[in-house]
Design a protein around this motif. Structure first.
Motif, PDB file in Angstrom:
ATOM      1  N   VAL A  59       8.270   0.239   7.684  1.00 16.34           N
ATOM      2  CA  VAL A  59       7.715   1.376   6.949  1.00 16.34           C
ATOM      3  C   VAL A  59       8.839   2.359   6.633  1.00 16.34           C
ATOM      4  CG1 VAL A  59       5.415   1.205   7.997  1.00 16.34           C
ATOM      5  CG2 VAL A  59       7.181   2.611   9.086  1.00 16.34           C
ATOM      6  N   PRO A  60       8.678   3.183   5.609  1.00 14.02           N
ATOM      7  CA  PRO A  60       9.661   4.243   5.384  1.00 14.02           C
ATOM      8  C   PRO A  60       9.609   5.287   6.492  1.00 14.02           C
ATOM      9  CG  PRO A  60       8.303   3.857   3.427  1.00 14.02           C
ATOM     10  CD  PRO A  60       7.640   3.162   4.570  1.00 14.02           C
ATOM     11  N   ALA A  61      10.766   5.762   6.906  1.00 15.02           N
ATOM     12  CA  ALA A  61      10.796   6.887   7.843  1.00 15.02           C
ATOM     13  C   ALA A  61      10.371   8.172   7.152  1.00 15.02           C
ATOM     14  CB  ALA A  61      12.205   7.034   8.432  1.00 15.02           C
ATOM     15  N   ASN A  62      10.619   8.238   5.855  1.00  9.16           N
ATOM     16  CA  ASN A  62      10.323   9.428   5.054  1.00  9.16           C
ATOM     17  C   ASN A  62       9.069   9.176   4.233  1.00  9.16           C
ATOM     18  OD1 ASN A  62      10.763  11.973   3.760  1.00  9.16           O
ATOM     19  ND2 ASN A  62      11.620  10.879   2.003  1.00  9.16           N
ATOM     20  N   THR A  63       7.927   9.613   4.774  1.00  7.67           N
ATOM     21  CA  THR A  63       6.661   9.380   4.088  1.00  7.67           C
ATOM     22  C   THR A  63       5.591  10.251   4.718  1.00  7.67           C
ATOM     23  OG1 THR A  63       5.048   7.678   3.417  1.00  7.67           O
ATOM     24  CG2 THR A  63       5.985   7.476   5.611  1.00  7.67           C
ATOM     25  N   PHE A  64       4.421  10.298   4.078  1.00  2.00           N
ATOM     26  CA  PHE A  64       3.248  10.904   4.699  1.00  2.00           C
ATOM     27  C   PHE A  64       2.769   9.991   5.822  1.00  2.00           C
ATOM     28  CE2 PHE A  64      -1.484  11.672   4.566  1.00  2.00           C
ATOM     29  CZ  PHE A  64      -1.424  12.897   5.223  1.00  2.00           C
ATOM     30  N   ILE A  65       2.221  10.572   6.860  1.00  4.10           N
ATOM     31  CA  ILE A  65       1.900   9.830   8.076  1.00  4.10           C
ATOM     32  C   ILE A  65       0.876   8.718   7.862  1.00  4.10           C
ATOM     33  CG2 ILE A  65       0.010  11.308   8.863  1.00  4.10           C
ATOM     34  CD1 ILE A  65       1.267  11.109  11.719  1.00  4.10           C
ATOM     35  N   ALA A  66       0.088   8.762   6.789  1.00  7.03           N
ATOM     36  CA  ALA A  66      -0.933   7.739   6.564  1.00  7.03           C
ATOM     37  C   ALA A  66      -0.337   6.341   6.521  1.00  7.03           C
ATOM     38  CB  ALA A  66      -1.700   8.024   5.277  1.00  7.03           C
ATOM     39  N   THR A  67       0.872   6.211   6.000  1.00  6.22           N
ATOM     40  CA  THR A  67       1.513   4.893   5.943  1.00  6.22           C
ATOM     41  C   THR A  67       1.652   4.309   7.338  1.00  6.22           C
ATOM     42  OG1 THR A  67       2.827   5.804   4.106  1.00  6.22           O
ATOM     43  CG2 THR A  67       3.448   3.632   4.940  1.00  6.22           C
ATOM     44  N   TRP A  68       2.089   5.138   8.283  1.00  7.71           N
ATOM     45  CA  TRP A  68       2.242   4.698   9.670  1.00  7.71           C
ATOM     46  C   TRP A  68       0.889   4.478  10.333  1.00  7.71           C
ATOM     47  CZ3 TRP A  68       6.777   6.422  13.101  1.00  7.71           C
ATOM     48  CH2 TRP A  68       7.966   6.501  12.359  1.00  7.71           C
ATOM     49  N   LEU A  69      -0.061   5.374  10.070  1.00 10.96           N
ATOM     50  CA  LEU A  69      -1.375   5.276  10.704  1.00 10.96           C
ATOM     51  C   LEU A  69      -2.065   3.960  10.370  1.00 10.96           C
ATOM     52  CD1 LEU A  69      -2.752   8.899  10.162  1.00 10.96           C
ATOM     53  CD2 LEU A  69      -1.902   7.911  12.307  1.00 10.96           C
ATOM     54  N   ALA A  70      -1.904   3.490   9.150  1.00 15.12           N
ATOM     55  CA  ALA A  70      -2.532   2.231   8.761  1.00 15.12           C
ATOM     56  C   ALA A  70      -2.017   1.082   9.618  1.00 15.12           C
ATOM     57  CB  ALA A  70      -2.259   1.953   7.284  1.00 15.12           C
ATOM     58  N   VAL A  71      -0.722   1.096   9.880  1.00 13.75           N
ATOM     59  CA  VAL A  71      -0.119   0.049  10.713  1.00 13.75           C
ATOM     60  C   VAL A  71      -0.658   0.144  12.135  1.00 13.75           C
ATOM     61  CG1 VAL A  71       2.049  -0.861  11.625  1.00 13.75           C
ATOM     62  CG2 VAL A  71       1.956   0.014   9.273  1.00 13.75           C
ATOM     63  N   THR A  72      -0.683   1.346  12.681  1.00 16.15           N
ATOM     64  CA  THR A  72      -1.167   1.551  14.041  1.00 16.15           C
ATOM     65  C   THR A  72      -2.635   1.158  14.159  1.00 16.15           C
ATOM     66  OG1 THR A  72       0.392   3.378  14.322  1.00 16.15           O
ATOM     67  CG2 THR A  72      -1.422   3.249  15.875  1.00 16.15           C
ATOM     68  N   GLN A  73      -3.450   1.521  13.175  1.00 12.39           N
ATOM     69  CA  GLN A  73      -4.880   1.188  13.224  1.00 12.39           C
ATOM     70  C   GLN A  73      -5.109  -0.322  13.178  1.00 12.39           C
ATOM     71  OE1 GLN A  73      -7.005   3.386  10.234  1.00 12.39           O
ATOM     72  NE2 GLN A  73      -6.602   5.364  11.196  1.00 12.39           N
ATOM     73  N   ALA A  74      -4.177  -1.045  12.545  1.00  8.95           N
ATOM     74  CA  ALA A  74      -4.289  -2.503  12.509  1.00  8.95           C
ATOM     75  C   ALA A  74      -3.856  -3.137  13.829  1.00  8.95           C
ATOM     76  CB  ALA A  74      -3.457  -3.065  11.359  1.00  8.95           C
ATOM     77  N   GLY A  75      -3.289  -2.315  14.731  1.00  3.96           N
ATOM     78  CA  GLY A  75      -2.835  -2.817  16.016  1.00  3.96           C
ATOM     79  C   GLY A  75      -1.377  -3.207  16.039  1.00  3.96           C
ATOM     80  N   ALA A  76      -0.691  -3.073  14.912  1.00  4.52           N
ATOM     81  CA  ALA A  76       0.719  -3.437  14.804  1.00  4.52           C
ATOM     82  C   ALA A  76       1.608  -2.229  15.090  1.00  4.52           C
ATOM     83  CB  ALA A  76       1.015  -4.017  13.428  1.00  4.52           C
ATOM     84  N   THR A  77       2.917  -2.447  15.052  1.00  8.46           N
ATOM     85  CA  THR A  77       3.882  -1.395  15.344  1.00  8.46           C
ATOM     86  C   THR A  77       4.682  -1.046  14.089  1.00  8.46           C
ATOM     87  OG1 THR A  77       4.135  -2.139  17.629  1.00  8.46           O
ATOM     88  CG2 THR A  77       5.891  -0.758  16.746  1.00  8.46           C
ATOM     89  N   PRO A  78       4.693   0.231  13.689  1.00  9.32           N
ATOM     90  CA  PRO A  78       5.539   0.624  12.553  1.00  9.32           C
ATOM     91  C   PRO A  78       7.009   0.662  12.957  1.00  9.32           C
ATOM     92  CG  PRO A  78       4.347   2.520  13.426  1.00  9.32           C
ATOM     93  CD  PRO A  78       3.878   1.335  14.200  1.00  9.32           C
ATOM     94  N   VAL A  79       7.870   0.122  12.114  1.00  5.83           N
ATOM     95  CA  VAL A  79       9.315   0.134  12.344  1.00  5.83           C
ATOM     96  C   VAL A  79       9.948   0.936  11.204  1.00  5.83           C
ATOM     97  CG1 VAL A  79      11.414  -1.252  12.545  1.00  5.83           C
ATOM     98  CG2 VAL A  79       9.247  -2.086  13.519  1.00  5.83           C
TER      99      VAL A  79
END
Length: 376
Positions: free
Chosen positions: A82-102
């Motif tokens: 995922v981009p480090a520079n983004t709105f948090i929703a991008t990361w939240l989607a990954v977390t909600q799927a059970g995966a880990t954002p990198v």
């Protein structure tokens, strides 16, 4: 003197009022409010606009990304770039799927994810890359597509801010394996409430997302998989059908305003203006400048009757949601952290008159903080 507002949705809708009222009446008269004819029509029209094979209306932009990840079979034990520079929703989607954002740092000029840094963050657990088209300018999808194909990864577009943007002649929402869009009211194409969509050229993926958004069901009371309740309402679909017809005109206006800002603000020392590669045509959801003296400049503009916003003040890895996650420590993503300290969004959009825009430019150029560097 009236304030220059950052946005004005009421003013945006005034010329559309009769058409929006007619759309509302059409839905009310039918008495069908979930997954009906309006949604089906909007999905066809939005897919055609994005030059994608399929569009699936969902509840919001976050859900669009989450459902894409679930449909791709991404979950616990997996990693997603995922981009480090983004709105948090991008990361939240990954977390909600059970995966880990990198997280991967951005390109210093475009502020979008840097393809040159992606490959070094890929591990055996990596399943996908999410590219965010930040501020309405597309990420380098050509480079990212090559990396994803070579490494056997899914490429997902977070196109929440990029309705109608193009790169290398291709439209946002048509390049990745799937794309998530938001119709939050302030977007270039905004509903009158929350809403979102997924676009894809993969018929199998589209079918899976349609199942997931509707309780895992094709036929009422028969549930093939564990699904969710994430549907775009008929009333919002009807409103979006009206507004979609005006989107190209609004985007053209934003491009013209962005060009005026760039001409009017060039040459100010200590002020970084947006950089646009020659292979992309942004839709300027936001016009974002950068300065190390953001707070002082923002106060100066506010005192002059000009509204601005900061998108975004805190990067995802420093938010409470992720600070203690072990994903990234403070100081480990220095470029993203600096950008979040420096970015300032200026008013842009259909509500902004030429006189108001010139006020913004004049006030910004008159800031005393520039005077030393300008020789004043």
């Amino acid at each position: 003197m009236d304030r220059v507002r950052f946005g004005d949705l009421a003013a945006l809708h005034v010329p559309l009022r009769a058409e929006l009222d007619a759309a509302y009446a059409r839905v009310m008269d039918k008495g069908w409010f979930i997954t009906g004819e309006e949604l089906e029509a909007f999905e066809r029209e939005f897919a055609a606009y994005c030059r994608a094979g399929h569009a699936i209306g969902v509840a919001n932009g976050l859900e669009a990304l989450h459902l894409i990840l679930r449909a791709c079979g991404i979950g616990a034990g997996d990693e997603v770039i995922v981009p480090a520079n983004t709105f948090i929703a991008t990361w939240l989607a990954v977390t909600q799927a059970g995966a880990t954002p990198v997280p991967v740092e951005p390109d210093a000029l475009t502020c979008n994810i840097d393809p040159g840094r992606v490959e070094e963050n890929i591990t055996p657990r990596t399943r996908a890359i999410i590219a965010v088209h930040l501020y309405g300018q597309m990420a380098d999808m050509s480079e990212l597509r090559e990396i994803a194909d070579r490494r056997g990864l899914r490429l997902i577009e977070d196109a929440a801010q990029a309705h109608g943007a193009t790169a290398h002649g291709l439209t946002a929402g048509s390049i990745g394996d799937a794309a998530g869009f938001s119709f939050y009211p302030g977007k270039n194409l905004g509903a009158l409430g929350d809403g979102g969509a997924v676009t894809t050229n993969d018929a199998e993926l589209a079918d899976k997302i349609r199942l997931l958004r509707n309780y895992g069901s094709r036929v009422k009371y028969r549930h093939e998989i564990v699904g969710y309740n994430s549907r775009l309402d008929e009333i919002q679909a009807a409103f979006l059908r009206v507004k979609l017809r005006y989107l190209d005109g609004w985007n053209k206006q934003r491009r013209e305003q962005a060009a005026i800002y760039t001409r009017g603000l060039s040459g100010l020392p200590g002020l970084a203006l947006p950089f646009v590669p020659d292979w992309t045509v942004p839709v300027w959801h936001l016009y974002v400048v950068r300065t190390a003296q953001r707070e002082a400049l923002q106060t100066w503009l506010d005192e002059g009757g000009i509204d601005t916003q900061v998108h975004y003040p805190i990067p995802p890895h420093l938010q409470g949601a992720y600070r203690d996650s072990g994903i990234a420590a403070e100081g480990s993503l220095p470029l993203s952290e600096r950008l979040h300290r420096e970015v300032l969004s200026l008013p842009i959009g259909a509500h902004l008159t030429p006189t108001q825009q010139q006020r913004v430019i004049d006030r910004l150029r008159a800031w005393p903080g520039w005077q030393g560097a300008l020789g004043g």
